[in-house]
Design a protein around this motif. Structure first.
Motif, PDB file in Angstrom:
ATOM      1  N   ALA A   1     -10.337  -1.873   5.452  1.00 15.09           N
ATOM      2  CA  ALA A   1     -10.755  -0.345   4.904  1.00 15.09           C
ATOM      3  C   ALA A   1     -10.177   0.850   5.811  1.00 15.09           C
TER       4      ALA A   1
ATOM      5  N   PHE B   1      -7.558   6.946   4.142  1.00 17.25           N
ATOM      6  CA  PHE B   1      -7.010   6.592   2.615  1.00 17.25           C
ATOM      7  C   PHE B   1      -5.292   7.066   2.986  1.00 17.25           C
TER       8      PHE B   1
ATOM      9  N   VAL C   1      -7.099   0.533  -1.864  1.00 15.75           N
ATOM     10  CA  VAL C   1      -6.126   1.355  -2.513  1.00 15.75           C
ATOM     11  C   VAL C   1      -7.606   2.327  -2.757  1.00 15.75           C
ATOM     12  N   ASP C   2      -8.875   1.931  -3.302  1.00 15.18           N
ATOM     13  CA  ASP C   2      -9.968   3.059  -3.881  1.00 15.18           C
ATOM     14  C   ASP C   2      -9.861   3.607  -2.287  1.00 15.18           C
ATOM     15  N   PRO C   3     -10.312   5.258  -3.431  1.00 19.51           N
ATOM     16  CA  PRO C   3     -10.180   6.601  -1.649  1.00 19.51           C
ATOM     17  C   PRO C   3     -11.573   6.668  -1.722  1.00 19.51           C
TER      18      PRO C   3
ATOM     19  N   ARG D   1      -4.270   0.011   5.177  1.00 16.52           N
ATOM     20  CA  ARG D   1      -5.080   0.395   6.131  1.00 16.52           C
ATOM     21  C   ARG D   1      -6.280  -1.600   5.721  1.00 16.52           C
TER      22      ARG D   1
ATOM     23  N   GLU E   1       0.812  -1.207   0.209  1.00 16.97           N
ATOM     24  CA  GLU E   1       0.092  -0.258   0.004  1.00 16.97           C
ATOM     25  C   GLU E   1       0.728   1.409  -0.184  1.00 16.97           C
TER      26      GLU E   1
END
Length: 456
Positions: free
Chosen positions: A184, A176, A168-170, A180, A155
């Protein structure tokens, strides 16, 4: 390696019931472990095309198979289980009173934050009742730690290789920009890494073939991952947990110079060779916004307690209804009108009232905290001494982190309460009728007040 571990490596493994060694793995043990691992995807499994998180099926199935086993171990019911039942009933009554008993969010919160951790604690010593199954649990947590540690590194420096990609999706989850993991959430990631690091170190002390080197590498990887998450509450929690482990295990104290040297070398290495990480750590360490948010929400929670000391605001109702008690302070800014209370004890108090939080504190003290206290050895269960040290470590991490965060993701709660339950074998395990242990327990005078096999 401690004297207890060395003695165990020379002694035959038994089930703790006086039976011959049995290395067969019960199906419910495997399903329970798979369910615990799958719980990391809780709340996000649908992003992988799985509509229902697999742990919702695997763990209940494991419990059903366990109950169907006629030779299964029994739980010794007592004060802790009675307090747990009372707390759950109180919470359900609160939900009925405030009209949210049929709402999905409060129900899942009750399940993940209360019911399942309690069940993990009570079922831990009877599902993982022998050394073989407990070693299997340690191996699973070590493998999880390997995955989480590598994910934390990816990450930070190679996000294109992270799996699953939603990590890794904001637009998914919170925090973020910090590691995470599948949660997440940086806080949950840090807690899970801390727990897996402890489990890997206990597995290292077991001196099992093919696992010794891997477990040591995983522990170091997990501790590095905790640093990468820049989660200050878990940093402090890990430090407290290490101190507790050193107090509980004299054999560990001889490693203090090596641990201190490793910490110094790691610090120098980060400063010299990872300047961007060091900058992130400094920036995170001096960030005051999250502290102000916590102070604001805690102040609002205390105002709720002043108005509703006996019943609280209701289970899972402080967010967002606690905004009515939010006030602008003269000492710090009010950035958010209200957020979830970032203190587990205060959260239970503000939602359920002071009587309920007293019960909750008693559960923690008589359950997870007591699980770490020294106890006389149980025949054929010499590895339990190490489990009590591990329990002291993870419970300390959980308690400290819980003073500064809500600890809402289920995996850290499940794993900490499960480890504490396994360590409570002498307190919660009831010998199977007809076994050698049962016959010893039935002898006159066998249950003295100091007997660890009895609950308070």
């Amino acid at each position: 390696m401690s004297a207890a571990t060395a003695a165990e490596n020379r002694a035959p493994v038994t089930s703790g019931e006086g039976h011959a060694p049995d290395h067969r793995t019960q199906p419910y043990v495997v399903l329970f472990i798979l369910g615990l691992v799958a719980n990391m995807l809780s709340s996000h499994s649908h992003r992988l095309g799985i509509p229902l998180s697999p742990d919702r099926i695997l763990i209940p199935l494991a419990i059903v198979l366990f109950l169907m086993d006629k030779r299964r171990a029994r739980v010794r019911w007592g004060a802790v289980s009675a307090l747990m039942a009372a707390f759950v009933v109180w919470t359900l009554v609160s939900m009925i009173w405030h009209g949210n008993v049929l709402s999905s969010s409060p129900l899942f919160a009750l399940l993940d934050r209360t019911v399942m951790p309690f069940l993990m604690f009570l079922l831990g010593p009877v599902i993982f009742r022998d050394t073989h199954s407990r070693d299997l649990l340690l191996k699973a947590l070590t493998v999880v730690g390997l995955y989480l540690g590598l994910t934390a590194i990816l990450e930070q420096w190679a996000p294109q290789f992270v799996f699953p990609q939603y990590i890794v999706d904001p637009n998914v989850g919170i925090h973020f920009g910090r590691p995470r993991g599948p949660f997440a959430s940086a806080e949950a990631m840090a807690m899970a890494l801390a727990v897996c690091a402890g489990a890997a170190l206990l597995l290292k002390s077991r001196n099992l073939p093919r696992w010794s080197v891997l477990s040591l590498v995983v522990s170091l990887l997990c501790f590095f991952g905790v640093v990468l998450t820049t989660t200050r509450s878990v940093w402090v929690g890990v430090f407290a947990g290490v101190i507790v482990a050193l107090v509980l295990s004299p054999a560990l104290r001889r490693w203090i110079p090596a641990m201190a040297a490793g910490a110094v070398v790691g610090f120098i290495g980060v400063v010299l060779y990872l300047p961007s990480l060091w900058d992130n750590i400094l920036e995170r360490s001096t960030t005051s916004g999250p502290i102000f948010d916590r102070l604001s929400s805690n102040a609002a929670a205390l105002r709720v307690l002043e108005d509703l000391p006996l019943t609280g605001i209701g289970w899972r109702r402080f967010y967002p209804h606690g905004s009515e008690w939010a006030r602008q302070s003269d000492s710090f800014p009010l950035n958010n009108a209200v957020i979830e209370v970032h203190n587990v004890i205060l959260s239970r108090a503000v939602e359920l009232g002071l009587p309920a939080v007293i019960v909750f504190i008693l559960i923690i003290v008589l359950g997870p905290v007591r699980s770490a206290l020294p106890a006389p050895p149980v025949a054929g269960q010499l590895d339990l001494a190490g489990w009590r040290v591990l329990s002291g470590y993870v419970v300390a991490v959980w308690l400290v982190a819980g003073m500064f965060g809500p600890l809402s993701p289920p995996f850290p709660n499940y794993s900490v309460w499960l480890i504490a339950g396994v360590a409570s074998f002498a307190l919660l395990h009831r010998p199977v009728e007809g076994s050698d242990a049962h016959r010893v327990a039935r002898r006159p005078g066998a249950h003295r007040p100091s007997d660890p096999a009895r609950l308070p």
